[in-house]
Design an enzyme around this catalytic site. Structure first.
Site, PDB file in Angstrom:
ATOM      1  N   ASP A  35       0.812  -1.231  -0.076  1.00 24.14           N
ATOM      2  CA  ASP A  35       0.076  -0.120  -0.151  1.00 24.14           C
ATOM      3  C   ASP A  35       0.797   1.114   0.001  1.00 24.14           C
ATOM      4  O   ASP A  35       1.832   1.226   0.904  1.00 24.14           O
ATOM      5  CB  ASP A  35      -0.912   0.055   1.246  1.00 24.14           C
ATOM      6  CG  ASP A  35      -2.061   0.998   1.144  1.00 24.14           C
ATOM      7  OD1 ASP A  35      -3.120   0.345   1.098  1.00 24.14           O
ATOM      8  OD2 ASP A  35      -1.760   2.230   0.999  1.00 24.14           O
TER       9      ASP A  35
ATOM     10  N   GLN B 147     -14.478   2.880   1.320  1.00 25.84           N
ATOM     11  CA  GLN B 147     -13.875   2.288   0.175  1.00 25.84           C
ATOM     12  C   GLN B 147     -13.457   3.452  -0.842  1.00 25.84           C
ATOM     13  O   GLN B 147     -14.225   4.395  -1.393  1.00 25.84           O
ATOM     14  CB  GLN B 147     -14.841   1.219  -0.781  1.00 25.84           C
ATOM     15  CG  GLN B 147     -14.165   0.710  -1.825  1.00 25.84           C
ATOM     16  CD  GLN B 147     -14.813  -0.523  -2.629  1.00 25.84           C
ATOM     17  OE1 GLN B 147     -16.008  -0.804  -2.125  1.00 25.84           O
ATOM     18  NE2 GLN B 147     -14.326  -1.083  -3.540  1.00 25.84           N
TER      19      GLN B 147
ATOM     20  N   HIS C 148     -10.317  -5.401  -2.989  1.00 27.82           N
ATOM     21  CA  HIS C 148      -9.223  -5.590  -2.404  1.00 27.82           C
ATOM     22  C   HIS C 148      -9.177  -5.794  -1.080  1.00 27.82           C
ATOM     23  O   HIS C 148     -10.162  -5.403  -0.497  1.00 27.82           O
ATOM     24  CB  HIS C 148      -8.204  -4.371  -2.811  1.00 27.82           C
ATOM     25  CG  HIS C 148      -8.700  -3.168  -2.160  1.00 27.82           C
ATOM     26  ND1 HIS C 148      -9.631  -2.530  -3.052  1.00 27.82           N
ATOM     27  CD2 HIS C 148      -8.526  -2.400  -1.201  1.00 27.82           C
ATOM     28  CE1 HIS C 148     -10.047  -1.179  -2.270  1.00 27.82           C
ATOM     29  NE2 HIS C 148      -9.196  -1.219  -1.013  1.00 27.82           N
TER      30      HIS C 148
HETATM   31  P1  5GP Z   1      -9.775   1.455   0.266  1.00 28.01           P
HETATM   32  O1  5GP Z   1     -10.396   1.395  -1.137  1.00 28.01           O
HETATM   33  O2  5GP Z   1      -9.940  -0.006   0.858  1.00 28.01           O
HETATM   34  O3  5GP Z   1     -10.167   2.476   0.983  1.00 28.01           O
HETATM   35  O4  5GP Z   1      -8.212   1.589   0.229  1.00 28.01           O
HETATM   36  C1  5GP Z   1      -7.502   1.670  -1.092  1.00 28.01           C
HETATM   37  C2  5GP Z   1      -6.108   1.731  -0.601  1.00 28.01           C
HETATM   38  O5  5GP Z   1      -5.221   1.833  -1.665  1.00 28.01           O
HETATM   39  C3  5GP Z   1      -5.591   2.634   0.359  1.00 28.01           C
HETATM   40  O6  5GP Z   1      -4.962   2.274   1.398  1.00 28.01           O
HETATM   41  C4  5GP Z   1      -4.471   3.574  -0.530  1.00 28.01           C
HETATM   42  O7  5GP Z   1      -3.409   3.900   0.485  1.00 28.01           O
HETATM   43  C5  5GP Z   1      -4.009   2.605  -1.514  1.00 28.01           C
HETATM   44  N1  5GP Z   1      -3.703   2.980  -2.931  1.00 28.01           N
HETATM   45  C6  5GP Z   1      -4.278   4.156  -3.503  1.00 28.01           C
HETATM   46  N2  5GP Z   1      -3.783   4.334  -4.581  1.00 28.01           N
HETATM   47  C7  5GP Z   1      -2.504   3.651  -4.608  1.00 28.01           C
HETATM   48  C8  5GP Z   1      -1.319   3.629  -5.522  1.00 28.01           C
HETATM   49  O8  5GP Z   1      -1.587   4.106  -6.675  1.00 28.01           O
HETATM   50  N3  5GP Z   1      -0.435   2.664  -5.318  1.00 28.01           N
HETATM   51  C9  5GP Z   1      -0.701   1.735  -4.093  1.00 28.01           C
HETATM   52  N4  5GP Z   1       0.292   0.884  -3.982  1.00 28.01           N
HETATM   53  N5  5GP Z   1      -1.765   1.902  -3.076  1.00 28.01           N
HETATM   54  C10 5GP Z   1      -2.678   2.881  -3.475  1.00 28.01           C
END
Ligand code: 5GP
Ligand code: ZN
Length: 113
Positions: free
Chosen positions: A30, A93, A99
Site C-alpha cells: 500500500d 472504500q 481488494h
Molecule cells: P480502500 O479503497 O480500501 O479505502 O483503500 C484503498 C487503498 O489503496 C488505500 O489504503 C490507499 O493508500 C491505496 N492506494 C491508492 N492508490 C494507490 C496506488 O497508486 N498505489 C498503491 N500501492 N496503493 C494505492
C-alpha cells in the site's frame, strides 16, 4: 478497466512494489501504509465491489484469500495479521477494484473504528 488505478498496476502502467503474483491475483505494498506491513491483495479481474461478485467468482476469491496465507507464510507473519476489505461508502472504500488489506507487524486494535 481503463480508469482503474489497480488495473493500471496489474498492467504495469503505473509502478508498485509487487510482493506476490499468480495468474489470477496480485499482491503489492500500500502506498500509504497504516502498519509496518500493509499489503493490498487484488484479483486481476476487475470487480468493483463485493456487491458485484457472482457465483462464478467464488474460486477466484478463494485464491485471493489463499494468497494472504501464502504471503503471510513467506513473510513470516506468525505473530498474526489482519485481512480486511472496505466495501462501499460507509466503509470508506476509495478504490473500486475489490481488494483486501493485509496488515501486520504491530499489535492491531479491535474494533478498528
Ligand atoms: P480502500 O479503497 O480500501 O479505502 O483503500 C484503498 C487503498 O489503496 C488505500 O489504503 C490507499 O493508500 C491505496 N492506494 C491508492 N492508490 C494507490 C496506488 O497508486 N498505489 C498503491 N500501492 N496503493 C494505492
Ligand atoms: Zn480495476
Amino acid at each position: 478497466m481503463q480508469d482503474c488505478i489497480f488495473c493500471k498496476i496489474i498492467n504495469r502502467e503505473i509502478p508498485a512494489e509487487i510482493v506476490y503474483e499468480t495468474d489470477s491475483v496480485l499482491v503489492f505494498k500500500d502506498i500509504r501504509p497504516a502498519a509496518p506491513v500493509h499489503l493490498l491483495l487484488i484479483p486481476k479481474k476487475h470487480i468493483p465491489t463485493f456487491f458485484d461478485l457472482e457465483p462464478a467468482d467464488a474460486a477466484l476469491m478463494g485464491e485471493l484469500q489463499m494468497a494472504a496465507t501464502e504471503v503471510a507464510r513467506r513473510l513470516g507473519l506468525q505473530n498474526g495479521f489482519r485481512l480486511v476489505s472496505n466495501t462501499g461508502r460507509d466503509a470508506g472504500q476509495l478504490v473500486f477494484h475489490i481488494h483486501y488489506h493485509l496488515l501486520a507487524g504491530r499489535e492491531l486494535k479491535w474494533p478498528p473504528g
